[in-house]
Design a protein around this motif. Structure first.
Motif, PDB file in Angstrom:
ATOM      1  N   PHE A  70       9.379   3.704  18.116  1.00 60.52           N
ATOM      2  CA  PHE A  70       8.402   2.629  18.165  1.00 60.52           C
ATOM      3  C   PHE A  70       6.986   3.170  17.942  1.00 60.52           C
ATOM      4  O   PHE A  70       6.202   2.623  17.155  1.00 60.52           O
ATOM      5  CB  PHE A  70       8.500   1.911  19.513  1.00 60.52           C
ATOM      6  N   ALA A  81       4.891  -3.967  11.425  1.00 59.17           N
ATOM      7  CA  ALA A  81       4.957  -4.957  12.512  1.00 59.17           C
ATOM      8  C   ALA A  81       6.344  -5.598  12.599  1.00 59.17           C
ATOM      9  O   ALA A  81       6.879  -5.804  13.694  1.00 59.17           O
ATOM     10  CB  ALA A  81       3.893  -6.025  12.323  1.00 59.17           C
ATOM     11  N   GLY A  82       6.938  -5.864  11.443  1.00 59.28           N
ATOM     12  CA  GLY A  82       8.249  -6.505  11.434  1.00 59.28           C
ATOM     13  C   GLY A  82       9.309  -5.648  12.110  1.00 59.28           C
ATOM     14  O   GLY A  82      10.094  -6.130  12.925  1.00 59.28           O
ATOM     15  N   ARG A  84       8.802  -3.301  14.241  1.00 61.20           N
ATOM     16  CA  ARG A  84       8.511  -3.188  15.673  1.00 61.20           C
ATOM     17  C   ARG A  84       8.981  -4.436  16.403  1.00 61.20           C
ATOM     18  O   ARG A  84       9.527  -4.366  17.496  1.00 61.20           O
ATOM     19  CB  ARG A  84       7.016  -2.980  15.883  1.00 61.20           C
ATOM     20  N   ARG A  85       8.755  -5.579  15.791  1.00 63.82           N
ATOM     21  CA  ARG A  85       9.210  -6.821  16.414  1.00 63.82           C
ATOM     22  C   ARG A  85      10.732  -6.804  16.597  1.00 63.82           C
ATOM     23  O   ARG A  85      11.251  -7.160  17.650  1.00 63.82           O
ATOM     24  CB  ARG A  85       8.795  -8.015  15.571  1.00 63.82           C
ATOM     25  N   LEU A  88      11.755  -4.637  19.400  1.00 63.15           N
ATOM     26  CA  LEU A  88      11.416  -5.277  20.661  1.00 63.15           C
ATOM     27  C   LEU A  88      12.368  -6.413  20.989  1.00 63.15           C
ATOM     28  O   LEU A  88      12.725  -6.637  22.149  1.00 63.15           O
ATOM     29  CB  LEU A  88       9.977  -5.799  20.604  1.00 63.15           C
ATOM     30  N   GLU A  89      12.795  -7.116  19.944  1.00 63.98           N
ATOM     31  CA  GLU A  89      13.745  -8.214  20.183  1.00 63.98           C
ATOM     32  C   GLU A  89      15.081  -7.665  20.665  1.00 63.98           C
ATOM     33  O   GLU A  89      15.710  -8.230  21.561  1.00 63.98           O
ATOM     34  CB  GLU A  89      13.918  -9.056  18.911  1.00 63.98           C
TER      35      GLU A  89
END
Lengths: 130, 130
Positions: A70, A81-82, A84-85, A88-89
């Motif tokens: 991350f 960002a995608g 990382r999202r 995180l999801e």
DNA sequence: TCTTGCCTTTGAGCGCGCTCTAAGCGCTAA
DNA sequence: TTAGCGCTTAGAGCGCGCTCAAAGGCAAGA
């Protein structure tokens, strides 16, 4: 917002030890922290926010290797960002699983405690066997 | 209810490895398990229930040293029910703390994910800078 | 009889996440 | 000037919870 802090201050603020803060930097969870004229680290408010985020990941059971992933994505800039999202999801799912498991376990503990209570109640009825 | 099981069967049923089952016995989490004529362990339904209870304690973050305490009390008989209940009540508090921390962390993750979503939305508006 | 397979034991080894040690430097106060 | 403090580094060490290795025993099947 232009505040800076010594490693000791960060340690107090976050609860991480200076050792651990240096360790996190060494393994790349923290980007190389700024230094003053004699080589001492100084941390910014942004650093604190990031450290607190890292602590939340740890706290919720993310292994350091994944935190590293991350961090690496983060240091590559906004275009990650995608990814990382998504990470995180995935992690959020993991957290939800932990929560539901804990909830079940809590129920079991409640039952077990009730069982002990009933055992104690019986013991009071028969204090000693003659 | 008079069933018995080999270590391998217990491993499959509980998800613990035979190694771990022997280890737990060695350190005293499990009382010495019964043996057949040639020295192989055989586990009973009661053993399974205890192992599953141990797994719930581990799962919820109890250190093995504390599980050992609990096991020792158990093997001392019914008169330790009160102490066991107290230990369990302490642990229940611990579980509740974990749950509320997780809930907070989950909220933070939600926010972070939303943040990334907004970042991605912006990026689509400005695909490239001329 | 021999092989295969599952079990046994003791003790060593491992991965994770720190945590500490040793040696050294620069600043400040006495 | 010197003592002491807080920082620096690289690398070793540690506690936890397993996990595995080595050497060997017994029994069923070929």
């Amino acid at each position: 917002m232009e505040n800076t802090y010594t490693i000791q201050q960060i340690a107090v603020m976050t609860g991480l030890s200076p050792h651990t803060l240096r360790y996190y930097e060494r393994i790349g969870l923290l980007h190389p922290i700024s230094r003053d004229s004699i080589g001492y680290r100084y941390y910014t408010d942004r650093d604190i926010a990031w450290i607190e985020f890292l602590m939340r990941l740890r706290q919720t059971g993310m292994p350091i290797s994944e935190m590293k992933q991350f961090s690496d994505l983060r240091s590559q800039g906004d275009h990650t960002a995608g990814q990382r999202r998504e990470l995180l999801e995935q992690h959020r799912i993991h957290i939800r699983e932990q929560m539901s498991r804990l909830e079940q376990d809590l129920h079991h503990m409640d039952e077990k405690i009730e069982y002990y209570e009933s055992l104690e109640a019986k013991q009071k009825q028969l204090p000693t066997i003659p």
